[in-house]
Design an enzyme around this catalytic site. Structure first.
Site, PDB file in Angstrom:
ATOM      1  CG  ASP A 118     -53.069   0.659  36.003  1.00  0.00           C
ATOM      2  OD1 ASP A 118     -52.660   0.977  37.124  1.00  0.00           O
ATOM      3  OD2 ASP A 118     -54.269   0.544  35.729  1.00  0.00           O
ATOM      4  CE1 TYR A 156     -56.350   9.800  37.359  1.00  0.00           C
ATOM      5  CE2 TYR A 156     -55.683  10.549  39.546  1.00  0.00           C
ATOM      6  CZ  TYR A 156     -55.595   9.626  38.517  1.00  0.00           C
ATOM      7  OH  TYR A 156     -54.752   8.560  38.634  1.00  0.00           O
ATOM      8  CD  GLN A 206     -43.039   5.680  30.536  1.00  0.00           C
ATOM      9  OE1 GLN A 206     -42.060   5.001  30.234  1.00  0.00           O
ATOM     10  NE2 GLN A 206     -43.941   5.257  31.402  1.00  0.00           N
ATOM     11  CD  GLU A 237     -47.884   2.876  41.559  1.00  0.00           C
ATOM     12  OE1 GLU A 237     -46.946   2.078  41.465  1.00  0.00           O
ATOM     13  OE2 GLU A 237     -49.018   2.531  41.957  1.00  0.00           O
ATOM     14  CG  ASP A 238     -45.222   6.505  35.350  1.00  0.00           C
ATOM     15  OD1 ASP A 238     -44.216   5.890  35.769  1.00  0.00           O
ATOM     16  OD2 ASP A 238     -45.219   7.171  34.317  1.00  0.00           O
ATOM     17  CB  SER A 239     -47.131  11.609  36.750  1.00  0.00           C
ATOM     18  OG  SER A 239     -48.360  11.567  37.441  1.00  0.00           O
TER      19      SER A 239
END
Length: 381
Positions: A18, A198, A259, A277-279
């Protein structure tokens, strides 16, 4: 009216995903569009893991030309003046007194709920839709990131793909990068893989399959939730800085990084296994094959999101490659044995590489999320 001041609110749910998206959006708006951005984050300690220059003990600080504020449980100070655009990242609820302050402004802020990324059909029907406040003279609009022209797009900094291409074409830069990680240059038949996932028993089976495989594999494993699953292959715990070998497999454990450094890792590898989501988005800008470990949901709603993405992403692949990618993606996300699925998918790597290299240009044909967000704000504000 040009709205130059923006508030972004982020409640950290998944440690890094997030805040990763919110931080990238803040930097995109501030650096590429010259906007004044104030980023409110409820968990500065998690934020600091991906932004090492951040001091989590400071409730207000300037970082990369962005005003970073701690978002306490009772909300921003009562005298905080809302910006001209207010973004709730991923449906985080604004405090009542802040909404009242928004409503009290003579010119109401443009209020946007930036939703989670999904390729599902229903999101296009909800994209840009208004939601009037039940009591206050305010209207919130939903903004859905996505992969097609009628969605909000994906965050991509100005010139990112050019910088990435230069890196991937620069043999000397890559050699220095591997030396920095205390690794030799890849052998001619070697795969370099990044793995950020995860908790997942499929990690164990995939690494075990690589250990027994025909070609050497070096897996770059950032610290995180997948570390215990990887450690089972070697029979001992893994920690940052450690190098472990088993058969054809070498695992290098990396500390969490910022990042920009993570982007270099994705750009340097032949295959990237990513999560959340970001990666997931950054793996697409890398132009390399990837497998996505989607954030698990109790009702298995994440599997519909996975299939929706695979349908779009695999449309330009040969049918056999798309089927192999779908089978491997489901095995990966179900925690199943990966040996057979990986063998089938690896046979399609040449076609997959070609497709992955072309995919980013398709995504950016109508602008990135920053472009589309600014256009929308100008349109309604």
């Amino acid at each position: 009216m040009e709205r130059k001041h923006w508030d972004i609110f982020c409640a950290v749910v998944d440690n890094y995903g997030d805040i990763g998206v919110a931080w990238r959006l803040a930097r995109r708006l501030a650096h590429d569009f010259g906007l004044e951005v104030r980023l409110w984050v409820d968990d500065l300690a998690s934020f600091a893991r991906i932004a090492p220059d951040l001091d989590p003990a400071l409730p207000a600080q300037r970082l990369a030309d962005i005003d970073v504020r701690h978002w306490p449980a009772d909300g921003p100070p009562a005298d905080t003046v809302p910006a001209e655009v207010v973004i709730e990242a991923f449906g985080c609820r604004l405090p009542e007194h802040f909404e009242q302050a928004m409503a009290a402004k003579a010119v109401k802020p443009v209020w946007i709920n930036l939703e989670y990324l999904s390729a599902e059909d229903w999101t296009r029907g909800c994209h840009r839709q208004p939601s009037p406040h039940p009591r206050l003279p305010l209207t919130k609009h939903f903004f859905f990131p996505g992969f097609e022209a009628d969605t909000g797009g994906l965050i991509c900094e100005q010139g990112l793909l050019d910088v990435r291409r230069q890196w991937q074409d620069d043999a000397l830069a890559r050699r220095a990068y591997w030396q920095l990680l205390e690794l030799p240059e890849p052998a001619a038949d070697e795969w370099r893989v990044s793995l950020f996932a995860y908790e997942n028993p499929a990690v164990t089976s995939l690494l075990a399959a690589w250990a027994l495989g025909e070609r050497p594999v070096t897996c770059l494993l950032p610290e995180g939730k997948a570390l215990p699953d990887a450690a089972r292959v070697f029979g001992h715990p893994l920690r940052a800085g450690m190098l472990a070998r088993q058969g054809q497999l070498t695992v290098k454990v990396l500390p969490m990084t910022d990042q920009d450094s993570y982007d270099l890792l994705l750009w340097s590898c032949d295959l990237n296994l990513v999560r959340g989501e970001d990666s997931f988005v950054r793996a697409q800008w890398a132009g390399r094959p990837f497998l996505w470990h989607i954030y698990p949901q109790d009702d298995a709603a994440h599997l519909a999101k996975l299939d929706a993405f695979l349908s779009q992403y695999g449309a330009a692949l040969p049918a056999g490659a798309a089927q192999a990618l779908s089978a491997a993606s489901h095995a990966w996300n179900h925690g199943a044995d990966m040996a057979a699925a990986w063998t089938e998918l690896a046979a399609w790597l040449p076609a997959w590489r070609e497709h992955a290299a072309a995919w980013p240009e398709k995504l950016l044909a109508d602008g990135d999320l920053g472009d589309r967000l600014l256009h929308f704000v100008r349109e309604i504000g």
